[in-house]
Design a protein around this motif. Structure first.
Motif, mmCIF file in Angstrom:
data_model
loop_
_atom_site.group_PDB
_atom_site.id
_atom_site.type_symbol
_atom_site.label_atom_id
_atom_site.label_comp_id
_atom_site.label_asym_id
_atom_site.label_seq_id
_atom_site.Cartn_x
_atom_site.Cartn_y
_atom_site.Cartn_z
ATOM 1 N N THR A 158 8.963 21.888 -33.739
ATOM 2 C CA THR A 158 9.464 22.169 -32.374
ATOM 3 C C THR A 158 9.304 20.807 -31.701
ATOM 4 N N ASP A 159 10.200 20.633 -30.425
ATOM 5 C CA ASP A 159 10.158 19.419 -29.692
ATOM 6 C C ASP A 159 9.403 19.934 -28.581
ATOM 7 N N ASP A 160 8.503 20.919 -28.468
ATOM 8 C CA ASP A 160 7.767 21.222 -27.556
ATOM 9 C C ASP A 160 6.308 20.540 -27.628
ATOM 10 N N LEU A 161 5.848 19.393 -27.120
ATOM 11 C CA LEU A 161 4.488 18.602 -27.376
ATOM 12 C C LEU A 161 3.529 19.748 -27.302
ATOM 13 N N SER A 162 3.622 20.425 -25.996
ATOM 14 C CA SER A 162 2.609 21.205 -25.734
ATOM 15 C C SER A 162 1.976 22.193 -26.590
ATOM 16 N N ALA A 163 3.090 22.558 -27.487
ATOM 17 C CA ALA A 163 2.830 23.807 -28.507
ATOM 18 C C ALA A 163 2.023 23.339 -29.720
ATOM 19 N N ILE A 164 2.216 22.040 -29.988
ATOM 20 C CA ILE A 164 1.467 21.559 -31.162
ATOM 21 C C ILE A 164 0.772 20.226 -30.812
ATOM 22 N N SER A 165 0.333 20.153 -29.598
ATOM 23 C CA SER A 165 -0.446 19.116 -29.121
ATOM 24 C C SER A 165 -2.002 18.963 -29.884
ATOM 25 N N ALA A 166 -2.629 20.341 -30.108
ATOM 26 C CA ALA A 166 -3.900 20.364 -30.889
ATOM 27 C C ALA A 166 -3.845 20.615 -32.185
ATOM 28 N N ASP A 167 -2.424 20.498 -32.854
ATOM 29 C CA ASP A 167 -2.536 20.732 -34.329
ATOM 30 C C ASP A 167 -2.914 19.601 -34.967
ATOM 31 N N PRO A 168 -3.504 19.611 -36.175
ATOM 32 C CA PRO A 168 -3.777 18.489 -37.026
ATOM 33 C C PRO A 168 -2.623 17.787 -37.571
ATOM 34 N N LEU A 169 -2.930 16.455 -38.025
ATOM 35 C CA LEU A 169 -1.782 15.858 -38.634
ATOM 36 C C LEU A 169 -1.529 16.234 -39.999
ATOM 37 N N LEU A 170 -0.386 15.847 -40.435
ATOM 38 C CA LEU A 170 0.141 16.518 -41.619
ATOM 39 C C LEU A 170 0.118 15.456 -42.885
ATOM 40 N N VAL A 171 -1.121 14.655 -42.397
ATOM 41 C CA VAL A 171 -1.566 13.568 -43.515
ATOM 42 C C VAL A 171 -2.705 13.179 -43.014
ATOM 43 N N SER A 172 -3.718 12.502 -43.820
ATOM 44 C CA SER A 172 -4.885 12.403 -43.554
ATOM 45 C C SER A 172 -5.040 11.550 -42.291
ATOM 46 N N GLU A 173 -6.020 11.933 -41.250
ATOM 47 C CA GLU A 173 -6.162 11.070 -40.165
ATOM 48 C C GLU A 173 -6.630 9.723 -40.274
ATOM 49 N N ARG A 174 -6.994 9.234 -41.415
ATOM 50 C CA ARG A 174 -7.185 7.861 -41.596
ATOM 51 C C ARG A 174 -5.554 7.072 -41.305
ATOM 52 N N ILE A 203 8.152 13.043 -31.455
ATOM 53 C CA ILE A 203 7.836 14.058 -32.628
ATOM 54 C C ILE A 203 8.882 13.758 -33.885
ATOM 55 N N ASP A 204 10.074 13.748 -33.615
ATOM 56 C CA ASP A 204 11.090 13.151 -34.820
ATOM 57 C C ASP A 204 10.535 12.154 -35.589
ATOM 58 N N TRP A 205 10.043 11.032 -34.588
ATOM 59 C CA TRP A 205 9.466 9.908 -35.341
ATOM 60 C C TRP A 205 8.198 9.862 -35.958
ATOM 61 N N LEU A 206 7.546 10.793 -35.551
ATOM 62 C CA LEU A 206 6.168 11.144 -36.154
ATOM 63 C C LEU A 206 6.514 11.819 -37.689
ATOM 64 N N ASN A 207 7.540 12.821 -37.776
ATOM 65 C CA ASN A 207 7.861 13.401 -38.735
ATOM 66 C C ASN A 207 8.402 12.539 -39.839
ATOM 67 N N GLU A 208 9.417 11.529 -39.249
ATOM 68 C CA GLU A 208 9.720 10.120 -40.087
ATOM 69 C C GLU A 208 8.567 9.533 -40.744
ATOM 70 N N ALA A 209 7.492 9.190 -39.780
ATOM 71 C CA ALA A 209 6.295 8.574 -40.300
ATOM 72 C C ALA A 209 5.831 9.299 -41.604
ATOM 73 N N TYR A 210 5.711 10.433 -41.517
ATOM 74 C CA TYR A 210 4.955 11.249 -42.844
ATOM 75 C C TYR A 210 5.759 11.135 -43.896
ATOM 76 N N VAL A 257 5.852 5.297 -34.701
ATOM 77 C CA VAL A 257 6.686 5.913 -33.602
ATOM 78 C C VAL A 257 6.977 4.873 -32.777
ATOM 79 N N LEU A 258 5.776 3.567 -32.358
ATOM 80 C CA LEU A 258 6.374 2.394 -31.644
ATOM 81 C C LEU A 258 7.599 1.689 -32.234
#
Length: 220
Positions: A146-162, A31-38, A171-172
């Motif tokens: 949050t670091d609880d993936l289950s709490a945000i799993s269904a949340d939309p991305l904070l950038v266009s899904e493209r 999740i931290d790395w996803l935030n970095e990606a934004y 992330v990889l």
């Protein structure tokens, strides 16, 4: 199916062969790395986080961007609907050295950026306090708090899904960099970073082909 936080993390975990909340690579890290990606996308592609906002000016020539904005892309119009043009401040300084002290008005004609301080811009003539202008800004990318993936799993991305595939690659890149002491993981980390950059910058080259300026040049 629309991409979500959960689908991006799940794609990364499948490649990492990670299960559950993570052993070598935890959900919190991913999740931290996803935030970095934004943030990385915002740097490479400001338009990915661009938004038209109405902004209230303070009295005078010097103005401050909204606290949520990273940088100014364009000032579109003043209260009368008149277009506001971008000019070089040094040029205005030479033509009208005392322009900053001119009488404030709501009829803003020009704006100037300051590359040394991106959160500041200037308007001419100086603005009356309370005047509102429409402008295009780069908003600060959001973050999952949050670091609880289950709490945000269904949340939309904070950038266009493209950008979903680019997010997976970022992330990889960070995940394999964690184990970069081995030559194989170091190479995989670099490969995913290059894929991220190609996806993001390649999208930028494609956009150039459909800008109004390029259309005008093609027709002219």
């Amino acid at each position: 199916m629309a991409s979500s936080v959960g689908t991006v993390i799940a794609r990364a975990k499948a490649i990492l062969q990670e299960r559950g909340t993570g052993i070598r690579w935890t959900d919190s890290e991913l999740i931290d790395w996803l935030n970095e990606a934004y943030t990385a996308i915002a740097v490479e592609r400001p338009d990915a986080h661009s938004e038209i906002v109405t902004h209230e000016l303070v009295e005078g020539a010097r103005q401050q961007l909204p606290s949520s904005a990273l940088r100014l892309m364009d000032v579109i119009s003043n209260p009368s609907g008149r277009a506001v043009r971008n000019i070089d401040r040094d040029g205005l300084d030479r033509l009208r050295p005392t322009w900053r002290s001119e009488r404030p008005t709501e009829d803003i004609e020009l704006f100037m950026e300051d590359v040394r301080k991106p959160d500041v811009f200037w308007v001419y003539p100086p603005a009356e306090g309370g005047v509102e202008i429409d402008m295009l800004v780069v908003q600060s990318p959001g973050a999952h708090t949050t670091d609880d993936l289950s709490a945000i799993s269904a949340d939309p991305l904070l950038v266009s899904e493209r950008y979903a595939t680019a997010l997976v690659d970022y992330v990889l890149y960070r995940a394999f960099a964690k184990d970069a002491e081995g030559q194989a993981n170091s190479a995989r980390s670099g490969s995913h970073y290059q894929a991220f950059m190609n996806a993001v910058q390649g999208k930028g080259r494609g956009d150039v082909l459909v800008t109004p300026e390029s259309e005008q040049n093609a027709n002219g």
